[in-house]
Structures are given as C-alpha cells and as structure tokens.
Design an enzyme around this catalytic site. Structure first.
Site: not given
Length: 448
Positions: A315, A405, A379, A335, A284
């Site tokens: 993710y 995002c 995410d 992932e 982040q």
C-alpha cells in the site's frame, strides 16, 4: 493550557419538549461523566439511581462533568447544560465547535487528549495479549497544520455552503477552522463566489483539497457537468489564486478525474524526491505528522546486512514512505491505485525502487516472497489489509513495520501476530488528527 470553561456555559443547547419527529422528548436528567468512549463521546451514568444505572454516551462532555442531559436513545443522550465542569474542560477555540463535525474534543486540553489516546492504545494492546509494552514515543501536531480536507458542497437558497457535515445532518458552512492550514481556509470565501456562478453544482457535491508544495490542488465531485463558461471561470480562478491544477469528476463515481485547468506542474516532496501526485492523491494529514511517521519507520528498520537486502512495502501510495526508505535500502513497492503507481514510477527512475501495480486485497503478495524480505512495511487502508495480512502471517517475515490509522484493526492483527511468535518491539504514536479521537501509530513487530 486554554482557559477553562465557566460553570454552566457549555454546551449552549436549548432544551426542547419534543424531538425532531414531534414525539414527546425524554425528561432531562443529571449525569456524571466518568470517561470517554472510543469516538470521544463522554461516558456517563445518572446521578439518581432511580433513573437507571446504564451507561450513556453524551457528545462534547468531559470526564468529571456533571451535566443536565436528555436521552435520545437507549445509550445516547444530548447535553443541555454543564452544571459542574470537569477539571480538564477548556474553552473551545472555535465558535463552530458542537455544530461542525470536524472536531469532537476541543473542550479538552490537547495534553489530556494525547494522554487519553496513549492510554487507549496501551489498553488495547494489553487486551490483545502484549505483556511487555515498549516505551511509546509520542508526537502531537499543532493547530492550523492540516493540509488535506474533504469538504461537502451544497447549493442552498442561492448561496454556496462549503464545510463539514454535522453529526447525521447537513454540512455546516466553514467560516473558521483551527485545524486547516490558513492557505486552505483563505480559499473558501472566493470558492463560494466562484461556485455560485457556475453550473457545476446543481444541489450538492464534494471538494478535496490537498496543499502540495506547489500550492493547493483541487478535485471537485459534483452532480452536474462543467460547461465551457465554467472552464473559463476555473482557469481565471486558478491564475488569480495561484492554484496549479483543478480537476473534476461526476459525483458518486470513481472515474479518472478530468483536468479542468492546469497552469503549472504539481509537486510534493517525499524524502529527497519530488513527486507529481494525481488529483485527489492520499496524503498524510499534516507535514509534521508525515515526517514523524517517516522517521518512525526508518528507525524501525533492522540492521541492513548488505547491498542486496530489500524490503517490501505494501500500500505504497505515491511514495510517502517509499522514497525515504530508498535512501537506506532497496524497496519493492506495491500499490493498487493505477494513477498513484504512475506517479511513483515516474519519480523513482534511477532509484533503488521497483514498483508494481497490484490490488493487494484481491491479489496479495504471496507468503514466500514476503518471508524472504529483510522487512515488510505495511500501511493499510482504514478497513485493514484483509487477505494480505493472511499472507504476512503465513510468510512470517523477520520484521513487520505496521503503520496503522485504525486501532481496532491493529489490535485484531496484533492478536494474530502474537500467535505466530511475534513480539512488539517499538511503538510511535502520532497525534496528527488534533481534537479528534483518531490515532495514528507505527509499530515494529519481530520474530526469531
């Protein structure tokens, strides 16, 4: 609030009679700026109706501005002079603003931009069909806190440029930055000196810097291979500037990075766990932003019915959310990046975490498995979850905690979720991309 700009001062752009191609430029016109578009450019109309009433986008203008501008396309223009500044216009803190492509909104107060982002979010959710908007909790990070930077490298006339690209143009040398953590900005001058002496960079490349808890972590991508002398220089540089690791890979490839030098372990802490991330790992943008996202996700968890309850995290990266979640509940983390999975597996030993390497865009976790989890946390990348979202919609988990995002993808997926009987329970807006139009959100969706 910063001191407001004086009338007629910004932006200091010269008027030209011809464009870069040599063609005759459009004549200058007066425009009134009425709002901002999604990328942060001003939305404006000509003051004189005879000049046409179509909206145009003018970068670096503020609502309420009256500007003298020149059209550069059907719906684009470039400001030449601020005739009357809007009430929210402030003096940009950085002398590179308007040249460097890192910031789009330094000419507006941060209080105003946070409200603007909130309004964009709520408007988009209403258009997606959300009729009952919950309270929006907002967090805004401060300047000098960004710990991750992707910078362009350019060798030009014997000098090294390290910076960010201007819009549609060459990189601008980053001689100052009000976004980056000072520890990263301080590295740039010695890095220029180092790269000038190496054969690593013929013409251009990139540098990704992550500020870990153990110190700066550098990943170069360049158009030339490092030689023996280069490796020695990088090792000396790492010792001099307390850089635990420097890695490299050929520009334009996704090869596993080669470690040029490593003088100490790399480490970043997520929750109560130290993780050794791979070179170029996703983080982040700021520590404060990360903490706000983690807190919003934990708060969105449903009541945990017992020790056997589990959540599925999609993710998962290196564990930004995984380890804080595991302090409360069992986590099945998925992932697709192999190096990130190795880091996650090494750090999760003995914890309530099961880690699976899986390309979720090609082989998504199936609906039946998702539907049996207490909650699903996702995410996704900026482009969205693709096939994985289809499986979520089919599996209908009771709670979906969605970290986004990209508002456009969030709004699109919200339409689909509402159609499947979900409702929006909570929203957290995290403004960790200060002075940009980017928005990070954590939304909790649930269905009976």
């Amino acid at each position: 609030m910063r001191r407001k700009a004086e009338r007629g001062r910004r932006p200091a752009r010269s008027r030209q009679s011809a464009d870069a191609t040599g063609a005759e430029a459009s004549p200058s016109q007066l425009f009134d700026v009425t709002g901002l578009g999604g990328s942060g450019d001003g939305l404006a109309r000509p003051v004189d109706p005879s000049d046409g009433g179509d909206l145009v986008f003018i970068p670096f203008t503020a609502p309420g501005d009256r500007v003298l501008a020149r059209r550069t396309g059907h719906d684009r223009a470039v400001a030449e002079q601020i005739i009357v500044p809007g009430s929210e216009r402030v003096e940009p803190p950085c002398s590179l603003f308007g040249q460097c492509g890192g910031c789009a909104l330094q000419h507006l107060s941060t209080t105003w931009t946070l409200d603007w982002k909130k309004d964009r979010l709520l408007t988009g959710l209403r258009k997606a069909g959300v009729s009952d908007i919950p309270f929006v909790r907002t967090t805004q990070t401060g300047p000098y806190t960004r710990r991750r930077a992707e910078l362009a490298l350019r060798r030009k006339q014997g000098t090294i440029i390290i910076g960010l690209h201007q819009r549609g143009g060459d990189p601008v040398d980053l001689t100052e930055c009000h976004l980056l953590h000072p520890a990263l900005t301080a590295l740039l001058p010695p890095l220029r000196e180092l790269l000038a002496k190496t054969a690593l960079l013929k013409r251009e490349g990139d540098l990704l810097i992550n500020l870990l808890d153990s110190g700066p972590d550098l990943l170069f991508s360049s158009d030339a291979n490092p030689g023996t002398a280069d490796r020695s220089r990088f090792a000396t540089f790492a010792v001099q500037h307390a850089i635990p690791r420097i890695a490299w890979r050929r520009a334009g490839t996704i090869d596993v990075p080669e470690i040029l030098t490593q003088i100490a372990p790399t480490r970043i802490r997520f929750g109560d766990t130290d993780v050794e991330p791979p070179p170029g790992a996703f983080l982040q943008a700021s520590r404060d932003g990360e903490i706000a996202i983690q807190a919003a996700v934990i708060e969105a968890l449903p009541r945990i019915p017992g020790k056997k309850a589990r959540v599925i995290e999609l993710y998962a990266g290196c564990g930004t959310l995984t380890f804080p979640l595991a302090e409360h509940i069992r986590v099945e983390a998925f992932e697709g990046h192999a190096a990130a999975v190795r880091s996650l597996q090494q750090a999760s030993a003995g914890k309530r975490i099961a880690v699976t390497l899986r390309d979720l865009n090609r082989q998504p976790v199936e609906a039946r498995e998702l539907g049996s989890a207490l909650a699903v946390i996702i995410d996704p990348p900026h482009s969205g979850a693709g096939m994985q979202m289809t499986q979520i919609l089919d599996g209908k988990p009771g709670v979906l905690i969605y970290v986004s995002c990209n508002p456009k993808i969030l709004f699109r997926d919200t339409v689909s979720l509402l159609a499947k009987g979900y409702r929006l329970d909570s929203i957290a807006l995290i403004d960790q991309f200060l002075w940009s139009a980017e928005i990070e959100t954590v939304c909790r969706f649930s269905r009976k």
